[in-house]
Write an enzyme that holds these catalytic residues in place. Structure first.
Site, PDB file in Angstrom:
ATOM      1  N   CYS A   1       7.455 -94.691 -25.497  1.00  0.00           N
ATOM      2  CA  CYS A   1       8.858 -94.974 -25.807  1.00  0.00           C
ATOM      3  C   CYS A   1       9.072 -96.431 -26.257  1.00  0.00           C
ATOM      4  O   CYS A   1       8.702 -96.768 -27.373  1.00  0.00           O
ATOM      5  CB  CYS A   1       9.689 -94.624 -24.580  1.00  0.00           C
TER       6      CYS A   1
ATOM      7  N   ARG B   1      21.897 -90.432 -28.096  1.00  0.00           N
ATOM      8  CA  ARG B   1      20.521 -90.503 -27.592  1.00  0.00           C
ATOM      9  C   ARG B   1      19.924 -89.114 -27.628  1.00  0.00           C
ATOM     10  O   ARG B   1      20.647 -88.122 -27.506  1.00  0.00           O
ATOM     11  CB  ARG B   1      20.488 -90.996 -26.131  1.00  0.00           C
TER      12      ARG B   1
ATOM     13  N   HIS C   1       8.360 -89.354 -21.213  1.00  0.00           N
ATOM     14  CA  HIS C   1       8.323 -90.103 -19.959  1.00  0.00           C
ATOM     15  C   HIS C   1       7.795 -89.197 -18.880  1.00  0.00           C
ATOM     16  O   HIS C   1       7.594 -88.020 -19.080  1.00  0.00           O
ATOM     17  CB  HIS C   1       9.727 -90.561 -19.573  1.00  0.00           C
TER      18      HIS C   1
HETATM   19  N1  GLN Z   1      15.275 -98.616 -25.476  1.00  0.00           N
HETATM   20  C1  GLN Z   1      14.567 -97.680 -26.300  1.00  0.00           C
HETATM   21  C2  GLN Z   1      15.453 -96.572 -26.844  1.00  0.00           C
HETATM   22  O1  GLN Z   1      16.484 -96.308 -26.299  1.00  0.00           O
HETATM   23  C3  GLN Z   1      13.408 -97.121 -25.521  1.00  0.00           C
HETATM   24  C4  GLN Z   1      13.842 -96.265 -24.386  1.00  0.00           C
HETATM   25  C5  GLN Z   1      12.805 -95.933 -23.405  1.00  0.00           C
HETATM   26  O2  GLN Z   1      11.735 -96.548 -23.337  1.00  0.00           O
HETATM   27  N2  GLN Z   1      13.122 -94.958 -22.590  1.00  0.00           N
HETATM   28  O3  GLN Z   1      15.099 -95.931 -27.810  1.00  0.00           O
END
Ligand code: GLN
Length: 234
Positions: A95, A130, A194
């Site tokens: 990520c 998101r 994740h």
């Molecule tokens: N901040 C980054 C995004 O929102 C990575 C997020 C993360 O590592 N979960 O894309």
């Protein structure tokens, strides 16, 4: 013959969203099953990255705030990280870490954070949105299926030399458009999963370990290690 591998946990004190550190525990567990000794240490802000010291690098995910700090610091490690990758070093980048290995990441507030461009992808922003949820992908070369959980606002587009970690069966993946998820470049595995990815997808952990062992011990007979049965994705 005794084997040992050393893991560098890149910014492990800052980039550890959803317990990405669990990936190191999984690697250690499987390494033990293979008869391989493993230890790890964090490499963080203001510390050099010694490319000759590590066999595997784990670079976890993080929030935009941590990424903005790391974006500056990682430029001082750019040459050594790039050499490590080009020389076939093994890495798992998740990520936020994945984003910073590429050319840039545009944060939720529009700020452009420079990556190191060691890999040829770049990451744009979504408008007030998101990608969150469970994801299932299939790797085109091995036919292996991997399951995970994604939560990212950035949308990533792959570049030269990169192949996806898998094609999306369910979920969003890199950008919600081209059905790719993650990236593989040389011995670097990048992903938006994740959770930690290696705990749910032991096959990837095994690939990472075998790549690292073959690089460090090119003349060794690794048949026993290759035969280690790992659990299927669940
Ligand atoms: N901040 C980054 C995004 O929102 C990575 C997020 C993360 O590592 N979960 O894309």
């Amino acid at each position: 013959m005794s084997y040992s591998l050393k893991v560098g946990h890149l910014y492990g004190d800052l980039m550890n969203t959803y317990g990405d550190i669990g990936n190191i525990l999984v690697l250690k567990h499987l390494a033990k099953e293979m008869g391989v000794e493993m230890d790890d240490e964090v490499v963080s802000l203001d510390q050099p990255f010694d490319k000759d010291k590590y066999d595997i690098v784990i670079f976890g995910g993080g929030q935009d705030f941590e990424q903005s700090i790391i974006s500056k610091d990682i430029q001082t490690k750019k040459a050594d990280l790039t050499d490590f990758i080009e020389d076939g070093g093994s890495m798992v980048a998740i990520c936020g870490g994945y984003q910073l290995l590429g050319h840039y990441y545009i944060g939720a507030n529009g700020e452009k954070l420079e990556g190191i461009g060691a890999l040829d992808h770049y990451t744009e922003k979504q408008e007030d949105h998101r990608f969150i949820g469970n994801i299932l992908i299939e790797n085109q070369e091995t036919g292996e299926k991997y399951r995970g959980f994604e939560n990212h606002q950035g949308i990533t587009f792959l570049g030269e030399g990169e192949r996806p970690l898998g094609n999306v069966i369910e979920g969003y993946g890199n950008n919600g458009e081209d059905k790719t998820e993650g990236a593989i470049y040389k011995n670097v595995y990048c992903t938006y999963f994740h959770g930690p990815i290696l705990a749910r997808n032991n096959q990837i952990a095994k690939h990472v370990l075998m790549n690292a062992l073959s690089r460090k011990y090119p003349d060794a007979d690794l048949t026993a290690q290759k035969q280690l049965q790992v659990s299927e994705t669940f």
